[in-house]
Design an enzyme around this catalytic site. Structure first.
Site, PDB file in Angstrom:
ATOM      1  N   LYS A 113       0.821  -1.209   0.000  1.00  0.00           N
ATOM      2  CA  LYS A 113       0.000   0.000   0.000  1.00  0.00           C
ATOM      3  C   LYS A 113       0.857   1.262   0.000  1.00  0.00           C
ATOM      4  O   LYS A 113       0.464   2.269  -0.562  1.00  0.00           O
ATOM      5  CB  LYS A 113      -0.981   0.000   1.171  1.00  0.00           C
ATOM      6  CG  LYS A 113      -2.085  -1.038   1.001  1.00  0.00           C
ATOM      7  CD  LYS A 113      -3.304  -0.767   1.859  1.00  0.00           C
ATOM      8  CE  LYS A 113      -4.391  -1.800   1.527  1.00  0.00           C
ATOM      9  NZ  LYS A 113      -5.549  -1.738   2.429  1.00  0.00           N
ATOM     10  N   LYS A 195      -3.532 -10.835  -6.376  1.00  0.00           N
ATOM     11  CA  LYS A 195      -4.852 -11.134  -5.811  1.00  0.00           C
ATOM     12  C   LYS A 195      -5.902 -10.178  -6.381  1.00  0.00           C
ATOM     13  O   LYS A 195      -5.604  -9.040  -6.755  1.00  0.00           O
ATOM     14  CB  LYS A 195      -4.820 -11.076  -4.280  1.00  0.00           C
ATOM     15  CG  LYS A 195      -5.040  -9.711  -3.667  1.00  0.00           C
ATOM     16  CD  LYS A 195      -5.494  -9.803  -2.204  1.00  0.00           C
ATOM     17  CE  LYS A 195      -5.825  -8.400  -1.692  1.00  0.00           C
ATOM     18  NZ  LYS A 195      -6.489  -8.293  -0.448  1.00  0.00           N
ATOM     19  N   LYS A 198     -10.460  -5.066  -4.333  1.00  0.00           N
ATOM     20  CA  LYS A 198     -11.525  -4.095  -4.611  1.00  0.00           C
ATOM     21  C   LYS A 198     -10.967  -2.761  -5.058  1.00  0.00           C
ATOM     22  O   LYS A 198     -11.697  -1.948  -5.612  1.00  0.00           O
ATOM     23  CB  LYS A 198     -12.498  -3.948  -3.439  1.00  0.00           C
ATOM     24  CG  LYS A 198     -11.944  -3.728  -2.055  1.00  0.00           C
ATOM     25  CD  LYS A 198     -13.100  -3.372  -1.131  1.00  0.00           C
ATOM     26  CE  LYS A 198     -13.174  -4.211   0.136  1.00  0.00           C
ATOM     27  NZ  LYS A 198     -12.222  -3.769   1.163  1.00  0.00           N
TER      28      LYS A 198
HETATM   29  P1  ATP Z   1      -8.196  -3.563  -0.598  1.00  0.00           P
HETATM   30  O1  ATP Z   1      -7.937  -4.063  -1.963  1.00  0.00           O
HETATM   31  O2  ATP Z   1      -8.933  -2.258  -0.545  1.00  0.00           O
HETATM   32  O3  ATP Z   1      -7.028  -3.625   0.311  1.00  0.00           O
HETATM   33  P2  ATP Z   1      -9.437  -6.085  -0.116  1.00  0.00           P
HETATM   34  O4  ATP Z   1     -10.148  -6.414  -1.364  1.00  0.00           O
HETATM   35  O5  ATP Z   1      -8.167  -6.803   0.174  1.00  0.00           O
HETATM   36  O6  ATP Z   1      -9.257  -4.539   0.034  1.00  0.00           O
HETATM   37  P3  ATP Z   1     -10.349  -6.289   2.596  1.00  0.00           P
HETATM   38  O7  ATP Z   1     -11.399  -5.458   3.187  1.00  0.00           O
HETATM   39  O8  ATP Z   1      -8.960  -5.936   2.924  1.00  0.00           O
HETATM   40  O9  ATP Z   1     -10.486  -6.341   1.028  1.00  0.00           O
HETATM   41  O10 ATP Z   1     -10.595  -7.820   2.922  1.00  0.00           O
HETATM   42  C1  ATP Z   1     -11.776  -8.372   3.407  1.00  0.00           C
HETATM   43  C2  ATP Z   1     -11.680  -9.884   3.486  1.00  0.00           C
HETATM   44  O11 ATP Z   1     -11.702 -10.439   2.187  1.00  0.00           O
HETATM   45  C3  ATP Z   1     -10.416 -10.424   4.149  1.00  0.00           C
HETATM   46  O12 ATP Z   1     -10.742 -11.550   4.940  1.00  0.00           O
HETATM   47  C4  ATP Z   1      -9.558 -10.829   3.004  1.00  0.00           C
HETATM   48  O13 ATP Z   1      -8.664 -11.864   3.355  1.00  0.00           O
HETATM   49  C5  ATP Z   1     -10.597 -11.319   2.012  1.00  0.00           C
HETATM   50  N1  ATP Z   1     -10.110 -11.178   0.645  1.00  0.00           N
HETATM   51  C6  ATP Z   1      -9.790 -10.027   0.016  1.00  0.00           C
HETATM   52  N2  ATP Z   1      -9.398 -10.256  -1.257  1.00  0.00           N
HETATM   53  C7  ATP Z   1      -9.485 -11.605  -1.427  1.00  0.00           C
HETATM   54  C8  ATP Z   1      -9.217 -12.472  -2.530  1.00  0.00           C
HETATM   55  N3  ATP Z   1      -8.794 -11.999  -3.695  1.00  0.00           N
HETATM   56  N4  ATP Z   1      -9.417 -13.791  -2.363  1.00  0.00           N
HETATM   57  C9  ATP Z   1      -9.862 -14.291  -1.206  1.00  0.00           C
HETATM   58  N5  ATP Z   1     -10.128 -13.523  -0.115  1.00  0.00           N
HETATM   59  C10 ATP Z   1      -9.944 -12.207  -0.214  1.00  0.00           C
END
Ligand code: ATP
Ligand code: LTN
Length: 331
Positions: A113, A195, A198
């Protein structure tokens, strides 16, 4: 017998992807009968990257509606907004003094980040894992269901708990991660070694829970596949493996079953099937979320009773912490 405590949260920092669903929220639903569950909307984590205030407020309610639409039952679980329970910030401050700067600088997410938001490497971003540790430890949590990307943060939460207990005596339960195999790591559709996130700038890389059927199918159609034409999950085929993984997570089949199902079929047919399967799962969730969002009063009630329950549980732990570390709490 008293149920064990389960804690998890998602940040209201953008549109949720199918990774958030399979890696986190869907598992919450499966576990809500067996544990005493606390599910938070982590808005204090979200502000570690810049957020538009009106959007943050809107997304908070949307996320609450989404939890419920996915099947989280507010009668069984404590569903609340993190900033409404002040003990999260209070415990973070205490834990900060037991956490080393070097440890935080080494965190993968912090490094990622920081690179992505080079103009805004703020203290909150660095302190993010400590706030997450406070979230978990406040409720004497036993298990934390998250996706694989959060494993390192969970390790730090455990280290901090052990460190505190060693220094001040048994205070926190040391939590365990709970990472489901299917769907714990959904990759980007455009760069399958990364990965799915969002906050990806490439909108074709992520499938959002709010995407309509046509959009879902179009994104899968455009998904990057690999050379060759075999539909097999192997290391040399990260694109195809990811699609198989998604298909398995959304159809309830195993990856091996999926491989058999698509044996001899072409990429086009395969991608369409994945898209349709995902869209079929999303449609009822979207309809229910929409229905719930039309009833703000209900959502408000869910969140205020959740905050009250969380407050009571959190106050108990924080008071113990303050006693152990020698904070004056009155005569
Ligand atoms: P950002 O991209 O804004 O950092 P994020 O998509 O990683 O956000 P978070 O709010 O950080 O989302 O994560 C929420 C939950 O979703 C966590 O338990 C995280 O491990 C899970 N998660 C996020 N992205 C994935 C993915 N690509 N596959 C599986 N689990 C995920
Ligand atoms: N950092 C987490 C969200 C989160 C969380 C938590 C998850 C905040 N506090 C406590 C589990 C337990 C993420 O998924 N990005």
């Amino acid at each position: 017998m008293e149920k064990k405590v389960l804690y998890s949260a998602v940040q209201p920092s953008g549109n949720l992807t199918i990774g958030n669903y399979t890696g986190a929220i869907r598992n919450w639903v499966a576990l809500q009968d067996s544990y005493e569950c606390f599910y938070a909307i982590a808005n204090m984590h979200a502000i570690t990257v810049r957020q538009e205030p009106a959007e943050l407020r809107r997304r908070t309610l949307e996320l609450c509606a989404l939890y419920i639409a996915c099947g989280v039952d507010p009668e069984k679980c404590t569903l609340y907004v993190q900033s409404q329970v002040p003990q999260h910030a209070e415990l973070t401050w205490v834990l900060n003094s037991l956490t080393y700067v070097g440890e935080m600088e080494r965190m993968t997410q912090f490094k990622d980040k920081s690179a992505r938001h080079a103009e805004n490497i703020n203290m909150g971003l660095m302190d993010y894992p400590v706030l997450m540790a406070a979230d978990i430890l406040l409720y004497q949590t036993e298990i934390v269901p998250v996706g694989i990307d959060q494993r390192q943060h969970l390790e730090i939460a455990r280290d901090i708990a052990v460190r505190f207990n060693n220094r001040y005596g048994e205070t926190f339960r040391v939590p365990e991660g709970y990472i489901m195999k299917a769907g714990a790591k959904i990759a980007s559709l455009q760069e399958p070694t990364k990965k799915m996130s969002k906050s990806d700038e490439n909108l074709n890389a992520s499938v959002f829970l709010s995407d309509d059927r046509d959009t879902v199918i179009r994104k899968f159609k455009r998904a990057v596949t690999d050379s060759g034409n075999e539909i097999k999950a192997t290391e040399e085929k990260p694109g195809v493996s990811n699609l198989l993984n998604i298909y398995a997570a959304f159809s309830g089949k195993t990856v091996e079953e999926a491989e058999r199902e698509f044996e001899g079929k072409g990429y086009g047919e395969f991608k369409l099937a994945v898209g349709e399967t995902v869209a079929d799962v999303l449609a009822p969730v979207q309809a229910e979320q929409k229905r719930l969002l039309a009833d703000k009063k209900y959502l408000g009630e869910v969140l205020s009773s959740g905050a009250e329950r969380a407050f009571k549980a959190a106050r108990k732990t924080l008071s113990k912490v303050y006693r152990k570390i020698g904070f004056y709490q009155g005569e």
